[in-house]
Design an enzyme around this catalytic site. Structure first.
Site, PDB file in Angstrom:
ATOM      1  N   ASP A  10      37.751  63.798 -39.841  1.00 49.03           N
ATOM      2  CA  ASP A  10      38.754  63.550 -40.873  1.00 49.03           C
ATOM      3  C   ASP A  10      38.867  64.876 -41.649  1.00 49.03           C
ATOM      4  O   ASP A  10      37.977  65.733 -41.566  1.00 49.03           O
ATOM      5  CB  ASP A  10      38.233  62.414 -41.764  1.00 49.03           C
ATOM      6  CG  ASP A  10      39.110  62.159 -42.959  1.00 49.03           C
ATOM      7  OD1 ASP A  10      40.315  61.999 -42.776  1.00 49.03           O
ATOM      8  OD2 ASP A  10      38.572  62.111 -44.088  1.00 49.03           O
ATOM      9  N   LEU A  11      39.946  65.055 -42.409  1.00 50.56           N
ATOM     10  CA  LEU A  11      40.115  66.345 -43.104  1.00 50.56           C
ATOM     11  C   LEU A  11      39.698  66.258 -44.578  1.00 50.56           C
ATOM     12  O   LEU A  11      38.678  66.824 -44.978  1.00 50.56           O
ATOM     13  CB  LEU A  11      41.584  66.795 -42.972  1.00 50.56           C
ATOM     14  CG  LEU A  11      41.943  68.136 -43.613  1.00 50.56           C
ATOM     15  CD1 LEU A  11      41.121  69.276 -43.036  1.00 50.56           C
ATOM     16  CD2 LEU A  11      43.444  68.422 -43.438  1.00 50.56           C
ATOM     17  N   ASP A  12      40.484  65.499 -45.352  1.00 46.18           N
ATOM     18  CA  ASP A  12      40.208  65.418 -46.789  1.00 46.18           C
ATOM     19  C   ASP A  12      38.905  64.656 -47.033  1.00 46.18           C
ATOM     20  O   ASP A  12      38.781  63.506 -46.648  1.00 46.18           O
ATOM     21  CB  ASP A  12      41.383  64.714 -47.491  1.00 46.18           C
ATOM     22  CG  ASP A  12      41.126  64.498 -48.959  1.00 46.18           C
ATOM     23  OD1 ASP A  12      40.336  65.257 -49.541  1.00 46.18           O
ATOM     24  OD2 ASP A  12      41.703  63.556 -49.530  1.00 46.18           O
ATOM     25  N   THR A  18      40.682  68.088 -50.693  1.00 52.96           N
ATOM     26  CA  THR A  18      42.054  68.157 -51.202  1.00 52.96           C
ATOM     27  C   THR A  18      42.350  66.989 -52.148  1.00 52.96           C
ATOM     28  O   THR A  18      43.425  66.950 -52.748  1.00 52.96           O
ATOM     29  CB  THR A  18      43.072  68.173 -50.038  1.00 52.96           C
ATOM     30  OG1 THR A  18      42.621  67.291 -49.014  1.00 52.96           O
ATOM     31  CG2 THR A  18      43.224  69.560 -49.460  1.00 52.96           C
ATOM     32  N   LYS A  46      41.977  57.580 -51.454  1.00 50.37           N
ATOM     33  CA  LYS A  46      41.386  58.455 -50.435  1.00 50.37           C
ATOM     34  C   LYS A  46      41.569  57.889 -49.037  1.00 50.37           C
ATOM     35  O   LYS A  46      41.235  56.724 -48.786  1.00 50.37           O
ATOM     36  CB  LYS A  46      39.903  58.702 -50.730  1.00 50.37           C
ATOM     37  CG  LYS A  46      39.726  59.602 -51.930  1.00 50.37           C
ATOM     38  CD  LYS A  46      38.296  60.054 -52.103  1.00 50.37           C
ATOM     39  CE  LYS A  46      38.210  61.005 -53.284  1.00 50.37           C
ATOM     40  NZ  LYS A  46      36.825  61.312 -53.641  1.00 50.37           N
ATOM     41  N   GLY A  47      42.107  58.700 -48.161  1.00 53.26           N
ATOM     42  CA  GLY A  47      42.312  58.282 -46.773  1.00 53.26           C
ATOM     43  C   GLY A  47      43.536  57.395 -46.569  1.00 53.26           C
ATOM     44  O   GLY A  47      43.858  57.021 -45.453  1.00 53.26           O
ATOM     45  N   SER A 115      43.413  63.049 -39.044  1.00 49.47           N
ATOM     46  CA  SER A 115      43.687  62.906 -40.477  1.00 49.47           C
ATOM     47  C   SER A 115      44.992  62.176 -40.744  1.00 49.47           C
ATOM     48  O   SER A 115      45.941  62.294 -39.976  1.00 49.47           O
ATOM     49  CB  SER A 115      43.754  64.299 -41.111  1.00 49.47           C
ATOM     50  OG  SER A 115      44.346  64.250 -42.389  1.00 49.47           O
ATOM     51  N   ALA A 116      45.043  61.456 -41.872  1.00 55.63           N
ATOM     52  CA  ALA A 116      46.274  60.773 -42.280  1.00 55.63           C
ATOM     53  C   ALA A 116      47.298  61.759 -42.839  1.00 55.63           C
ATOM     54  O   ALA A 116      48.476  61.449 -42.955  1.00 55.63           O
ATOM     55  CB  ALA A 116      45.948  59.733 -43.347  1.00 55.63           C
ATOM     56  N   ASN A 119      50.179  67.103 -43.967  1.00 52.00           N
ATOM     57  CA  ASN A 119      50.042  68.526 -44.303  1.00 52.00           C
ATOM     58  C   ASN A 119      48.799  69.155 -43.666  1.00 52.00           C
ATOM     59  O   ASN A 119      48.414  70.271 -44.029  1.00 52.00           O
ATOM     60  CB  ASN A 119      49.961  68.683 -45.826  1.00 52.00           C
ATOM     61  CG  ASN A 119      51.239  68.226 -46.517  1.00 52.00           C
ATOM     62  OD1 ASN A 119      52.316  68.768 -46.282  1.00 52.00           O
ATOM     63  ND2 ASN A 119      51.131  67.211 -47.354  1.00 52.00           N
ATOM     64  N   LYS A 146      44.878  54.234 -40.708  1.00 52.11           N
ATOM     65  CA  LYS A 146      43.506  53.719 -40.701  1.00 52.11           C
ATOM     66  C   LYS A 146      43.487  52.495 -41.615  1.00 52.11           C
ATOM     67  O   LYS A 146      44.162  52.522 -42.634  1.00 52.11           O
ATOM     68  CB  LYS A 146      42.533  54.781 -41.242  1.00 52.11           C
ATOM     69  CG  LYS A 146      42.532  56.087 -40.444  1.00 52.11           C
ATOM     70  CD  LYS A 146      41.782  57.183 -41.227  1.00 52.11           C
ATOM     71  CE  LYS A 146      42.007  58.552 -40.605  1.00 52.11           C
ATOM     72  NZ  LYS A 146      41.459  59.656 -41.391  1.00 52.11           N
ATOM     73  N   GLU A 170      33.843  60.650 -41.201  1.00 52.23           N
ATOM     74  CA  GLU A 170      34.814  60.079 -42.140  1.00 52.23           C
ATOM     75  C   GLU A 170      34.215  59.846 -43.528  1.00 52.23           C
ATOM     76  O   GLU A 170      33.069  59.443 -43.640  1.00 52.23           O
ATOM     77  CB  GLU A 170      35.270  58.707 -41.611  1.00 52.23           C
ATOM     78  CG  GLU A 170      36.654  58.673 -41.086  1.00 52.23           C
ATOM     79  CD  GLU A 170      37.763  58.812 -42.132  1.00 52.23           C
ATOM     80  OE1 GLU A 170      38.909  59.033 -41.719  1.00 52.23           O
ATOM     81  OE2 GLU A 170      37.507  58.692 -43.366  1.00 52.23           O
ATOM     82  N   ASP A 171      35.036  60.076 -44.567  1.00 52.65           N
ATOM     83  CA  ASP A 171      34.562  59.802 -45.934  1.00 52.65           C
ATOM     84  C   ASP A 171      35.137  58.505 -46.508  1.00 52.65           C
ATOM     85  O   ASP A 171      34.728  58.078 -47.576  1.00 52.65           O
ATOM     86  CB  ASP A 171      34.918  60.961 -46.876  1.00 52.65           C
ATOM     87  CG  ASP A 171      36.411  61.034 -47.148  1.00 52.65           C
ATOM     88  OD1 ASP A 171      37.199  60.924 -46.180  1.00 52.65           O
ATOM     89  OD2 ASP A 171      36.792  61.189 -48.313  1.00 52.65           O
TER      90      ASP A 171
HETATM   91  P1  B16 Z   1      49.784  63.667 -47.109  1.00 54.37           P
HETATM   92  P2  B16 Z   1      42.553  62.332 -44.758  1.00 54.37           P
HETATM   93  C1  B16 Z   1      44.475  61.719 -46.525  1.00 54.37           C
HETATM   94  O1  B16 Z   1      43.743  62.687 -45.807  1.00 54.37           O
HETATM   95  C2  B16 Z   1      44.095  61.763 -47.991  1.00 54.37           C
HETATM   96  O2  B16 Z   1      42.734  61.381 -48.161  1.00 54.37           O
HETATM   97  C3  B16 Z   1      44.972  60.806 -48.762  1.00 54.37           C
HETATM   98  O3  B16 Z   1      44.649  60.840 -50.147  1.00 54.37           O
HETATM   99  C4  B16 Z   1      46.442  61.186 -48.540  1.00 54.37           C
HETATM  100  O4  B16 Z   1      47.318  60.293 -49.228  1.00 54.37           O
HETATM  101  C5  B16 Z   1      46.747  61.175 -47.052  1.00 54.37           C
HETATM  102  O5  B16 Z   1      45.868  62.072 -46.379  1.00 54.37           O
HETATM  103  C6  B16 Z   1      48.180  61.593 -46.738  1.00 54.37           C
HETATM  104  O6  B16 Z   1      48.350  62.939 -47.086  1.00 54.37           O
HETATM  105  O7  B16 Z   1      50.520  63.193 -48.323  1.00 54.37           O
HETATM  106  O8  B16 Z   1      49.412  65.135 -47.162  1.00 54.37           O
HETATM  107  O9  B16 Z   1      50.487  63.321 -45.819  1.00 54.37           O
HETATM  108  O10 B16 Z   1      41.396  61.876 -45.581  1.00 54.37           O
HETATM  109  O11 B16 Z   1      43.057  61.277 -43.786  1.00 54.37           O
HETATM  110  O12 B16 Z   1      42.316  63.666 -44.098  1.00 54.37           O
HETATM  111 MG    MG Z   2      39.235  61.508 -45.867  1.00 60.19          MG
END
Ligand code: B16
Ligand code: MG
Length: 223
Positions: A10-12, A18, A46-47, A115-116, A119, A146, A170-171
Site C-alpha cells: 500500500d502507499l499512504d 501522505t 485512511k485507505g 494503492s487506492a 495520485n 478495498k 497495509e496500514d
Molecule cells: P486520491 P492508500 C489512499 O491511499 C489514502 O489513504 C486515502 O486517504 C485516499 O483518500 C485515497 O488513497 C485516494 O487518494 O485522492 O489521491 O486518489 O492508503 O490506498 O495508498
Molecule cells: Mg494506506
C-alpha cells in the site's frame, strides 16, 4: 511448500505518510463549507477512496450536495492536495521502506504497489522510487475499493505470481481484509489492536526483514 514470491505494498501509511496532506486539503474544504472535523475523524479516511471520503465528510458536516457538486468539491480538494504533494521529496519516504524494497528485489522477489490513490504515480516519482516496483496498480486501474481484493489481485497478476505466494503490506483495516479475502498473507503496519487480523503486525517497514517475510510461508504440508 509455499514460498513468498512477491510483496505488494500500500502507499499512504506504508511507504510515505501522505495522510497529513489529505487531512489539510479535506480540512480546507470542510472549513470553506462552514464546518470542521477532528484528526480522530480523519483516521476513518485512511485507505478510503476520494469519493467515499467526501461522502463521509459531508455527512459529518450535515451537508448534502448533488452528484455534480460532489464531483466539483472532490476535484477542488484534489487540486489543493496535488499542489502539496508536488513538493514532496525522497526525505519523506517512511523509515526502512526503501531499504526493504531494495532487499526484496535483491532476493529475487517481485514488488508491486496496490494503492487506492489516483495520485500514486506522481508520489512515487516525487520520492524517486518508481524503479523499485515491477507493477503499479492504483486508483485509476481498479473499479472496486478495498476491502474488495481487486487492487491486490491485479498486482499479483501483473507480476505473474499466485495470490498464495504474495504478502501485502497495509496500514488500513480495509486493506488487511482485502489481502485476506484475496488469499494473500497480510502484514499490518501500525498497532496490533487495530490490525489484529493480519498474519503479522509491525510498526513500520524498518521492523521488517526477509527472515520475518519467509516465516509467513506455511511449513511443508503433511504427506
Ligand atoms: P486520491 P492508500 C489512499 O491511499 C489514502 O489513504 C486515502 O486517504 C485516499 O483518500 C485515497 O488513497 C485516494 O487518494 O485522492 O489521491 O486518489 O492508503 O490506498 O495508498
Ligand atoms: Mg494506506
Amino acid at each position: 511448500m509455499t514460498t513468498i514470491k512477491a510483496c505488494i505494498f500500500d502507499l499512504d501509511g506504508v511507504i510515505v505518510d501522505t495522510a497529513v496532506y489529505h487531512y489539510k486539503a479535506w480540512k480546507r474544504l470542510a472549513n470553506q463549507l462552514g464546518f470542521d472535523f477532528t484528526e480522530e475523524q480523519n483516521e476513518k479516511l485512511k485507505g478510503v477512496s476520494r469519493t467515499r471520503s467526501l461522502e463521509l465528510i459531508l455527512q459529518w458536516g450535515g451537508i448534502s450536495k448533488s452528484p455534480a457538486e460532489q464531483e466539483e468539491l472532490a476535484t477542488l480538494k484534489n487540486t489543493w492536495y496535488v499542489e502539496m504533494i508536488s513538493h514532496m521529496t525522497p526525505s519523506e519516504i517512511l523509515p526502512g521502506a526503501k531499504e526493504f524494497l531494495v532487499a526484496c528485489r535483491a532476493a529475487g522477489l517481485k514488488t508491486a504497489l496496490g494503492s487506492a490513490s489516483k495520485n500514486s504515480m506522481m508520489i512515487l516519482e516525487k520520492v524517486d522510487i518508481v524503479n523499485l516496483f515491477d507493477a503499479v496498480i492504483d486508483g485509476n486501474k481498479v473499479t472496486k475499493a478495498k476491502p474488495d481484493p481487486e487492487v491486490f489481485l491485479k498486482g499479483a497478476e501483473a507480476v505473474g505470481v499466485s495470490p498464495a505466494e504474495c504478502v501485502v503490506f497495509e496500514d488500513a483495516i480495509a486493506g488487511v481484509e482485502a489481502a485476506i479475502t484475496g488469499g494473500m498473507k497480510a502484514v499490518g503496519i501500525g498497532s496490533p489492536e487495530v490490525l489484529g487480523e493480519a498474519d503479522l503486525v509491525v510498526s513500520g517497514l524498518n521492523e521488517m526483514s526477509l527472515e520475518k517475510l519467509n516465516a509467513l510461508a506455511p511449513p511443508n504440508p503433511p504427506r
